[in-house]
Every structure is written in C-alpha cells, then in structure tokens.
Scaffold this active site. Sequence first.
Site, PDB file in Angstrom:
ATOM      1  N   TRP A 198       2.855   2.073  -5.479  1.00 18.41           N
ATOM      2  CA  TRP A 198       3.907   2.985  -5.944  1.00 18.41           C
ATOM      3  C   TRP A 198       5.024   3.163  -4.905  1.00 18.41           C
ATOM      4  O   TRP A 198       6.060   3.719  -5.228  1.00 18.41           O
ATOM      5  CB  TRP A 198       3.304   4.366  -6.257  1.00 18.41           C
ATOM      6  CG  TRP A 198       2.408   4.888  -5.153  1.00 18.41           C
ATOM      7  CD1 TRP A 198       1.042   4.829  -5.129  1.00 18.41           C
ATOM      8  CD2 TRP A 198       2.803   5.508  -3.926  1.00 18.41           C
ATOM      9  NE1 TRP A 198       0.568   5.372  -3.949  1.00 18.41           N
ATOM     10  CE2 TRP A 198       1.629   5.792  -3.200  1.00 18.41           C
ATOM     11  CE3 TRP A 198       4.042   5.850  -3.367  1.00 18.41           C
ATOM     12  CZ2 TRP A 198       1.659   6.405  -1.935  1.00 18.41           C
ATOM     13  CZ3 TRP A 198       4.072   6.447  -2.107  1.00 18.41           C
ATOM     14  CH2 TRP A 198       2.886   6.722  -1.416  1.00 18.41           C
ATOM     15  N   ASN A 199       4.793   2.736  -3.643  1.00 19.77           N
ATOM     16  CA  ASN A 199       5.783   3.109  -2.622  1.00 19.77           C
ATOM     17  C   ASN A 199       7.069   2.283  -2.683  1.00 19.77           C
ATOM     18  O   ASN A 199       8.115   2.739  -2.229  1.00 19.77           O
ATOM     19  CB  ASN A 199       5.168   3.097  -1.222  1.00 19.77           C
ATOM     20  CG  ASN A 199       4.732   1.736  -0.765  1.00 19.77           C
ATOM     21  OD1 ASN A 199       4.511   0.846  -1.585  1.00 19.77           O
ATOM     22  ND2 ASN A 199       4.595   1.550   0.533  1.00 19.77           N
ATOM     23  N   LYS A 222      -0.063  -5.510 -12.746  1.00 15.21           N
ATOM     24  CA  LYS A 222      -0.535  -4.121 -12.915  1.00 15.21           C
ATOM     25  C   LYS A 222       0.226  -3.284 -11.884  1.00 15.21           C
ATOM     26  O   LYS A 222      -0.081  -3.313 -10.698  1.00 15.21           O
ATOM     27  CB  LYS A 222      -2.038  -3.999 -12.671  1.00 15.21           C
ATOM     28  CG  LYS A 222      -2.532  -2.616 -13.089  1.00 15.21           C
ATOM     29  CD  LYS A 222      -3.692  -2.105 -12.286  1.00 15.21           C
ATOM     30  CE  LYS A 222      -3.322  -1.534 -10.938  1.00 15.21           C
ATOM     31  NZ  LYS A 222      -2.395  -0.395 -10.934  1.00 15.21           N
ATOM     32  N   PRO A 223       1.242  -2.551 -12.341  1.00 13.27           N
ATOM     33  CA  PRO A 223       2.018  -1.739 -11.375  1.00 13.27           C
ATOM     34  C   PRO A 223       1.263  -0.464 -11.001  1.00 13.27           C
ATOM     35  O   PRO A 223       0.320  -0.069 -11.697  1.00 13.27           O
ATOM     36  CB  PRO A 223       3.290  -1.396 -12.149  1.00 13.27           C
ATOM     37  CG  PRO A 223       2.922  -1.470 -13.591  1.00 13.27           C
ATOM     38  CD  PRO A 223       1.747  -2.421 -13.724  1.00 13.27           C
ATOM     39  N   GLY A 277      -1.421  -3.008  -0.981  1.00 14.35           N
ATOM     40  CA  GLY A 277      -2.057  -1.700  -1.057  1.00 14.35           C
ATOM     41  C   GLY A 277      -2.981  -1.491   0.131  1.00 14.35           C
ATOM     42  O   GLY A 277      -2.789  -2.099   1.191  1.00 14.35           O
ATOM     43  N   SER A 278      -3.988  -0.673  -0.066  1.00 12.88           N
ATOM     44  CA  SER A 278      -4.844  -0.312   1.066  1.00 12.88           C
ATOM     45  C   SER A 278      -5.812  -1.444   1.425  1.00 12.88           C
ATOM     46  O   SER A 278      -6.169  -2.270   0.576  1.00 12.88           O
ATOM     47  CB  SER A 278      -5.655   0.944   0.732  1.00 12.88           C
ATOM     48  OG  SER A 278      -6.661   0.613  -0.204  1.00 12.88           O
ATOM     49  N   GLU A 299      -1.400  -7.914   1.177  1.00 11.50           N
ATOM     50  CA  GLU A 299      -0.516  -7.174   2.091  1.00 11.50           C
ATOM     51  C   GLU A 299      -1.111  -5.784   2.195  1.00 11.50           C
ATOM     52  O   GLU A 299      -0.931  -4.962   1.298  1.00 11.50           O
ATOM     53  CB  GLU A 299       0.907  -7.114   1.538  1.00 11.50           C
ATOM     54  CG  GLU A 299       1.567  -8.464   1.344  1.00 11.50           C
ATOM     55  CD  GLU A 299       1.736  -9.254   2.620  1.00 11.50           C
ATOM     56  OE1 GLU A 299       1.574  -8.675   3.716  1.00 11.50           O
ATOM     57  OE2 GLU A 299       2.008 -10.453   2.526  1.00 11.50           O
ATOM     58  N   LEU A 300      -1.810  -5.496   3.282  1.00 12.83           N
ATOM     59  CA  LEU A 300      -2.651  -4.302   3.338  1.00 12.83           C
ATOM     60  C   LEU A 300      -2.135  -3.265   4.340  1.00 12.83           C
ATOM     61  O   LEU A 300      -1.004  -3.336   4.792  1.00 12.83           O
ATOM     62  CB  LEU A 300      -4.091  -4.735   3.632  1.00 12.83           C
ATOM     63  CG  LEU A 300      -4.608  -5.851   2.697  1.00 12.83           C
ATOM     64  CD1 LEU A 300      -6.011  -6.295   3.077  1.00 12.83           C
ATOM     65  CD2 LEU A 300      -4.565  -5.423   1.242  1.00 12.83           C
ATOM     66  N   CYS A 333       4.022   0.643   4.502  1.00 12.88           N
ATOM     67  CA  CYS A 333       2.927   0.022   5.285  1.00 12.88           C
ATOM     68  C   CYS A 333       3.380  -0.326   6.690  1.00 12.88           C
ATOM     69  O   CYS A 333       2.550  -0.529   7.564  1.00 12.88           O
ATOM     70  CB  CYS A 333       2.465  -1.271   4.644  1.00 12.88           C
ATOM     71  SG  CYS A 333       1.975  -1.081   2.979  1.00 12.88           S
ATOM     72  N   GLU A 428      -3.899   5.325   9.427  1.00  9.82           N
ATOM     73  CA  GLU A 428      -2.496   5.309   9.022  1.00  9.82           C
ATOM     74  C   GLU A 428      -2.194   6.638   8.304  1.00  9.82           C
ATOM     75  O   GLU A 428      -2.855   6.979   7.319  1.00  9.82           O
ATOM     76  CB  GLU A 428      -2.330   4.140   8.047  1.00  9.82           C
ATOM     77  CG  GLU A 428      -0.946   3.854   7.587  1.00  9.82           C
ATOM     78  CD  GLU A 428      -0.927   2.659   6.616  1.00  9.82           C
ATOM     79  OE1 GLU A 428      -1.926   2.435   5.898  1.00  9.82           O
ATOM     80  OE2 GLU A 428       0.102   1.983   6.579  1.00  9.82           O
ATOM     81  N   GLU A 505       4.855 -13.229   2.479  1.00 10.11           N
ATOM     82  CA  GLU A 505       5.751 -13.063   1.341  1.00 10.11           C
ATOM     83  C   GLU A 505       7.191 -13.190   1.802  1.00 10.11           C
ATOM     84  O   GLU A 505       7.519 -12.882   2.952  1.00 10.11           O
ATOM     85  CB  GLU A 505       5.527 -11.688   0.700  1.00 10.11           C
ATOM     86  CG  GLU A 505       4.113 -11.549   0.155  1.00 10.11           C
ATOM     87  CD  GLU A 505       3.934 -10.363  -0.773  1.00 10.11           C
ATOM     88  OE1 GLU A 505       4.369  -9.259  -0.405  1.00 10.11           O
ATOM     89  OE2 GLU A 505       3.361 -10.547  -1.855  1.00 10.11           O
TER      90      GLU A 505
END
Length: 525
Positions: A198-199, A222-223, A277-278, A299-300, A333, A428, A505
């Site tokens: 969502w960020n 899947k957003p 995400g996480s 991408e964590l 992130c 974090e 990416e």
Amino acid sequence: MINVVARSTYLRACLNPSRSFVKKSMLLNRASFHSAIGAVAIPKLSDPSLLRHRAFVNNEWVSGNTSDVFAVHDPATSKEIGLLPDMGTEETRDAIQHASKAFQEWSQTTGKTRHDLLKKWYDAVMENQEDLATILTWENGKTIGEARGEIAYGATFFEWFAEEAVRTYGTVIPSHMPSQRFVTIKQPVGVVGIVTPWNFPTAMITRKVGAALAAGCTVVIKPGAETPYSALALCELAQRVGIPAGVVNVVTTHKHVADVGKELCLNPTIKKISFTGSTQVGKLLMSQASSTMKKVSMELGGNAAFIVFDDADIDAAVEGALASKYRGTGQTCVCANRIFVQKGVYDKFAHRLAEKVREFKVGHGFSIETTHGPMINEKATEKVKHHIEDALSKGAKLLVGGKHLGGSFFEPTVLTGMTKDMAVSDEETFGPIAALYEFDTEEEVIQAANDTPFGLAGYFFSRDIGRVWRVAEKLETGMVGVNSGIISNCYAPFGGVKESGVGREGSLHGIDDYMNIKYINMGGI
Ligand code: SIN
C-alpha cells in the site's frame, strides 16, 4: 481543610504548573486538529470513470463469485471511499487462466508492439496525473505533492521498459567445436503473479508490470487491500490504450489475502512471483513458490543505516536525512531507520535536524499546507509509539514530536542518545522517527550499520573520496546513497541483499527477471 486527593493534585500542579493546562489544551488542539481534517474536501476527479469499484479480469470489470465485499478508507478520516469485491482462490484461478490464454499471443508480439503500447500507457498515465494522484492521496494518505511525484515516478517505469522491450538481446558464443554454433535468446517466463504493498500504490505496480509486459509476460496483480483503487485506475487506462484482454488482471481482496497469495504461489501456470512487502511474508511466499520452482523477485524489509561523518556537508546531510527518513511519513522500505552521527558533528546535526522537523505540518494530504500526511491506519501508529516508549525508557531523549495525534496521525519525531539495546536498532519502524546514534570511528560505524539481517539501502554523507569508496564497498546493502537521501529511479537497479530480498527492479537488469535465457546449440555446420 483540603482533602488528601485534592491536596496531592494541588501539589502536583504546583510542582509542574503547566501540566493540567497542557493536558487540556492538548485535547482541545487534538479535537480542532481532527475537525479541520474532517472538513477537508476531497477534490473532484475530472474523469470519474478512473475510480472503478470492480476487479479487472480479461478486460472486464467483474464482481467476485460471492457477494463478499470490503471497504477502502481514507486514512486521514477513516471515511469510506468505496466497496470492492473480496475475491478468493477461485477468482484468482480464473484470472490466471485468462492471463495464460492471453500469454499465447502476447508473448509472440514483437518488442516494438509492446514498446508502442507501454509508451501509450505511459502517456495516458501522465495525461491523467492529477486524477491518479487524487485517488492515490485519498486511499494512501500521502500528500498530494508526493502523490503527483509518485505518479510521475511510477510512469517512468512504463517509459523505461517500453524502451527496454526492443533491447532483449541474446548472444552469440564463440564455439569450441568447428561444426557447431552456440547462441542464446531471451524468452518471457510466462504468467507472473504480482503482489504489491500500500505504500506506493502506483509505482510498485508499474515497476513490476512495466518489466513483465515489456518481456512478453502477462500478469495477475493482487494490490494492497488498503490501496486497490490506484491499481484499478491503471487498468482503466490500460484498456483505453489497447492493451489486449487478459494481459493485465487485478484481483481485489482483503479477507482472503492469504488464499489469493497462496494460489498465485502454488498454481503451476504462474511461472514467477514478484512481491514487495515484509520479509516475513516474503519468506512465506518464497517457500510456497518453491513447490513449483517459480522464479521469484522479493523486495523486502530494510533497516537502513544513514551515516553522517565529521567531514560531511552538514546542511546537505540534514536535507538528505529529512528526505530519506520522512518521505511517505516514514513508510518506505528504504527509509533511514538508524541515523549514525559522528561525535564531532552530533549536536550540530541533531539541532539542525530538529529545527527543520519542527517546521513540518502534519495534516490531511489534500490540505495545501500539509507537509506530512497520516500513516496508513491507526494500527501502524502503535509500532511508532512502542519504539518511542522503548527508547525513552532506556535513556533516549526526545528532541521533537513523540505524540500520537489520534487516528492515523503521528508527530514527526527526533530522538537522540539511541543505543543498540533499543527496539529501533533491530526493527524497521516504518514510521516518522529519526533515531540518532553517536559514533566515534569509521570501523565502528560500519560494524554497527551491518549488524542487521537486512540489507536493502544504506546512506552516508562524507566529502573524503577515500572514505566514500571504502564505506560504499563495505556496506552490506543492495543500494547505497552517497551524499544523497533519495536513490530510487527507473534507471538504476532497486533491490536488496541478505534478508531484504532477491532480484533487481528497474534499470537494464529489471527486464531479465521476467525472462529465461535459452541456449541453442546448432550442429551439423
Ligand atoms: C518501497 O518502499 O518499497 C519502495 C520505495 C521506492 O521505490 O523508493
């Protein structure tokens, strides 16, 4: 005679005369703060058809197989924006089938065809920048200025990958056999499952989808459940510019997010999973994806160190820290999580940073004077509160902020006197706390910066060229900002090492993550 309770209240007020006044005025301020936020008008979209209340599968706006819906809220006011289908395993399977069918033709189009369509999509996004930014601010909370920036940033991935679509070169390899020739070609991996946060409701989609489509892949997205409208607005534009049916699909879900994720990871038709995400969820998806040996891009989470050396340009370092730390109200992130400042400039840096943070204006993302919007929801403020309380209980000092303003709002905060035993050191925060640690030597700070399982981004400010090379090489991260607090763009590779993920990416490398290399051995020559 004064009774005992009244007496002790009276004594406390004498010892701390402003206390009862502060409490009352804080409550009043908070009430007027929230009523001002509630009064902010949501700008009208010039094209209301960009706000779609259905999922998008095979170029159709669809409801789920059941009447299940979920609500999306404005994080500033908690007011409902709209309802969307809460889809599950079956609907995901259906979307995957459509994407698979579409792959048969899409993968056979030329790079030039894909270039032209992505370029048109880029133009459409930029032509609708204001409406897309409005939708983004409404559902995510970031300021309208930041949202406009994210739309432009997100669009660059379509433009960049449009240009990469025509450059997926293979190789000719010198042969050791006189009668044989060796070549490689690159081919799209197939249908890709894309799970985004969502960020960055727009940019995290375009960064993945741009690369996937350019490579010749089709996608099921899947957003984030908090911010699906930005994804759907992109689909509306995809349809308008002529991206064929089934190439881009969006499954909306809230309650069934684990089922949808699992289906994307287990379904053998999906050949790659791309997730932002996480780390915790990334590990789960990666283990599920291993059952069919899918390619993965992860991408964590991060725990970025931001280092200010004695020889730094302090004003530039302060600007860099403000940008890196408070972008998206601290919810990226790559946000600086631990700010290490060398002894000789510690007080000066802390003072100047605090001065600037005091000028921030927290409010609704649509208010013109707001510099920092709300966090994504009230729950997100709990970790920030916990990190501050934990740090203060172990000896940190509060220079600015520190207060939950109610709802999703938290004051931008600066803490000094941070030490290794505090929670921020290992976790974090994902919120607006600048946590300042003092250090002595270069060796000591490199050791401290790397003392984390994460390795996404690191930053440092120094004007010593020898130190610049030494520290840049030694930081265990996928990305390093030297004298710069913002490092993200479409031209450079974004990604981490250690538990911050795998894959890159953007950049010339981004498209490779969506392609397989095929080696062809040609004999009988
Ligand atoms: C992220 O927070 O996941 C991405 C941030 C960026 O693209 O800068």
